[in-house]
Structures are given as C-alpha cells and as structure tokens.
Design a protein around this motif. Structure first.
Motif, short mmCIF file in Angstrom:
data_model
loop_
_atom_site.label_atom_id
_atom_site.label_comp_id
_atom_site.label_asym_id
_atom_site.label_seq_id
_atom_site.Cartn_x
_atom_site.Cartn_y
_atom_site.Cartn_z
N PHE A 75 0.83 -1.20 0.00
CA PHE A 75 0.00 0.00 0.00
C PHE A 75 0.87 1.25 0.00
O PHE A 75 1.78 1.39 0.80
CB PHE A 75 -0.91 -0.01 1.23
CG PHE A 75 -1.82 1.18 1.31
CD1 PHE A 75 -2.96 1.23 0.54
CD2 PHE A 75 -1.54 2.25 2.13
CE1 PHE A 75 -3.82 2.32 0.59
CE2 PHE A 75 -2.37 3.35 2.20
CZ PHE A 75 -3.53 3.37 1.42
N ASP A 76 0.56 2.17 -0.90
CA ASP A 76 1.29 3.43 -1.00
C ASP A 76 0.31 4.57 -0.74
O ASP A 76 -0.56 4.86 -1.57
CB ASP A 76 1.92 3.57 -2.39
CG ASP A 76 2.76 4.84 -2.54
OD1 ASP A 76 2.78 5.67 -1.61
OD2 ASP A 76 3.40 4.98 -3.60
N ILE A 77 0.45 5.21 0.42
CA ILE A 77 -0.50 6.27 0.80
C ILE A 77 -0.50 7.42 -0.21
O ILE A 77 -1.52 8.07 -0.42
CB ILE A 77 -0.25 6.78 2.24
CG1 ILE A 77 -1.46 7.61 2.69
CG2 ILE A 77 1.05 7.57 2.32
CD1 ILE A 77 -1.56 7.82 4.16
N ASP A 78 0.62 7.67 -0.85
CA ASP A 78 0.68 8.76 -1.82
C ASP A 78 -0.15 8.48 -3.07
O ASP A 78 -0.43 9.39 -3.84
CB ASP A 78 2.13 9.04 -2.20
CG ASP A 78 2.91 9.65 -1.05
OD1 ASP A 78 2.33 10.47 -0.31
OD2 ASP A 78 4.09 9.29 -0.87
N LYS A 79 -0.55 7.22 -3.26
CA LYS A 79 -1.41 6.86 -4.39
C LYS A 79 -2.84 6.55 -3.94
O LYS A 79 -3.67 6.14 -4.73
CB LYS A 79 -0.82 5.65 -5.13
CG LYS A 79 0.49 5.98 -5.81
CD LYS A 79 1.04 4.78 -6.55
CE LYS A 79 2.39 5.16 -7.17
NZ LYS A 79 3.01 4.01 -7.83
N CYS A 80 -3.10 6.80 -2.67
CA CYS A 80 -4.41 6.50 -2.09
C CYS A 80 -5.39 7.64 -2.39
O CYS A 80 -5.15 8.80 -2.06
CB CYS A 80 -4.26 6.32 -0.57
SG CYS A 80 -5.81 6.03 0.28
N THR A 81 -6.51 7.28 -3.01
CA THR A 81 -7.53 8.27 -3.38
C THR A 81 -8.07 8.99 -2.14
O THR A 81 -8.27 10.20 -2.16
CB THR A 81 -8.67 7.60 -4.14
OG1 THR A 81 -8.12 6.92 -5.28
CG2 THR A 81 -9.70 8.60 -4.61
N THR A 82 -8.28 8.25 -1.08
CA THR A 82 -8.80 8.85 0.16
C THR A 82 -7.84 9.92 0.68
O THR A 82 -8.28 11.01 1.06
CB THR A 82 -9.02 7.77 1.23
OG1 THR A 82 -9.92 6.81 0.72
CG2 THR A 82 -9.55 8.37 2.52
N TRP A 83 -6.56 9.63 0.70
CA TRP A 83 -5.58 10.61 1.16
C TRP A 83 -5.58 11.84 0.26
O TRP A 83 -5.57 12.97 0.73
CB TRP A 83 -4.19 9.99 1.24
CG TRP A 83 -3.12 11.01 1.44
CD1 TRP A 83 -2.12 11.35 0.58
CD2 TRP A 83 -2.94 11.88 2.57
NE1 TRP A 83 -1.35 12.36 1.10
CE2 TRP A 83 -1.83 12.70 2.33
CE3 TRP A 83 -3.63 12.04 3.77
CZ2 TRP A 83 -1.38 13.66 3.22
CZ3 TRP A 83 -3.18 13.01 4.67
CH2 TRP A 83 -2.08 13.79 4.39
N PHE A 84 -5.62 11.63 -1.04
CA PHE A 84 -5.60 12.75 -1.98
C PHE A 84 -6.81 13.66 -1.76
O PHE A 84 -6.68 14.88 -1.66
CB PHE A 84 -5.58 12.23 -3.43
CG PHE A 84 -5.64 13.34 -4.44
CD1 PHE A 84 -4.51 14.06 -4.75
CD2 PHE A 84 -6.84 13.67 -5.04
CE1 PHE A 84 -4.56 15.11 -5.66
CE2 PHE A 84 -6.92 14.71 -5.95
CZ PHE A 84 -5.77 15.43 -6.26
N ILE A 85 -8.00 13.06 -1.67
CA ILE A 85 -9.23 13.84 -1.49
C ILE A 85 -9.22 14.56 -0.14
O ILE A 85 -9.57 15.74 -0.06
CB ILE A 85 -10.47 12.94 -1.63
CG1 ILE A 85 -10.62 12.51 -3.09
CG2 ILE A 85 -11.73 13.65 -1.15
CD1 ILE A 85 -11.69 11.46 -3.31
N THR A 86 -8.83 13.87 0.91
CA THR A 86 -8.78 14.47 2.24
C THR A 86 -7.81 15.65 2.28
O THR A 86 -8.14 16.72 2.80
CB THR A 86 -8.38 13.42 3.30
OG1 THR A 86 -9.31 12.35 3.26
CG2 THR A 86 -8.33 14.01 4.69
N ASN A 87 -6.64 15.45 1.73
CA ASN A 87 -5.61 16.50 1.72
C ASN A 87 -6.07 17.70 0.89
O ASN A 87 -5.93 18.85 1.31
CB ASN A 87 -4.31 15.91 1.19
CG ASN A 87 -3.12 16.77 1.50
OD1 ASN A 87 -3.06 17.42 2.52
ND2 ASN A 87 -2.15 16.75 0.60
N ALA A 88 -6.64 17.44 -0.27
CA ALA A 88 -7.13 18.52 -1.13
C ALA A 88 -8.25 19.29 -0.44
O ALA A 88 -8.25 20.53 -0.43
CB ALA A 88 -7.61 17.95 -2.46
#
Length: 141
Positions: free
Chosen positions: A2-15
């Motif tokens: 698992f790569d958090i930098d490619k995680c959609t949830t992380w991207f959406i949350t951060n944005a």
C-alpha cells in the motif's frame, strides 16, 4: 504494498483540507468563519429552516449545529423561533445584520469559487462532480 501517496482517500482528504483552510482564511478577514458563511448561505437560499434540517444540509451533528447557532445568535446574525404547531422544533432565521453580512461576504465566496476553478473547463467540472458523486455512492453514503 500500500502506498498512501497513491491512495484516493488521502488525496481527497488532503485537497479538501487545503481548499477549506484557504477559503476560511479569506472569510476570517471579513470577520466570519467558513461554517458561519455556509449557515448564512443556506438560510439565504432556503429561508427559515429548522436546526435539524440545517444540520442535515451541512452534514454536521445536531450538537455542533446548536453550538454554532448559539454563537451566531449571540453575534446577532440569526434568531431562533419556535413554532406554534410544535414547540420542540426550533427554526433559524437571518436577522438584518445576518443578511448584511451575507451580502458583504457573498463576493468572497464567488471570487474563491472562480479562483478555485481557474483553468478548469465546465466539462472537466462536470466529470469531477460525476466521479465524486459515484465515489460517495460507492462507499454507501
């Protein structure tokens, strides 16, 4: 792996955090928070609204709505009103001061939205909305 930098949830949350923080900073210059601005916007759009409905529209807990309304009422932006039909239900309405604040801060929201969508086509925005809606549906919300 698992790569958090490619995680959609992380991207959406951060944005989402960066966008809401930026919008809040602009509104704070006008003496209002992003959440208060949303209350003013919903009341302007829908008129007198129950605390319960307001919480549903904003997707926040009843207790959070109550504290928010307490503060906005103390500041003179809104008033609570009971109905004769059901005294348990409290409706929220904008005061003159609240309407004036809404009018004064409306351009902040309009300008922020314009800046946010800069160089993004209407077609791209529609695709973004469809994909986001599908994701929300995928998680059963």
């Amino acid at each position: 792996m698992f790569d958090i930098d490619k995680c959609t949830t992380w991207f959406i949350t951060n944005a989402s955090k960066k966008i809401t923080d930026s919008f809040n900073k602009r509104l704070l210059k006008e003496g209002i928070t992003r959440v208060q601005w949303i209350v003013l916007s919903y009341l302007e759009k829908f008129g007198s609204t129950s605390q319960h409905k307001l919480g549903e529209k904003m997707n926040i807990k009843v207790s959070t709505v109550a504290r928010l309304i307490d503060r906005m009422e103390r500041e003179g932006y809104i008033v609570r009103k009971k109905t004769i039909a059901d005294r348990r239900v409290t409706f929220i309405e904008l005061t003159k001061k609240g309407m004036e604040l809404r009018e004064r801060t409306l351009p902040v929201g309009e300008n922020f939205n314009r800046d946010l969508k800069k160089d993004i086509s209407e077609e791209e925005m529609e695709i973004f909305k469809r994909i986001t809606s599908r994701m929300i549906g995928n998680v059963g919300y």
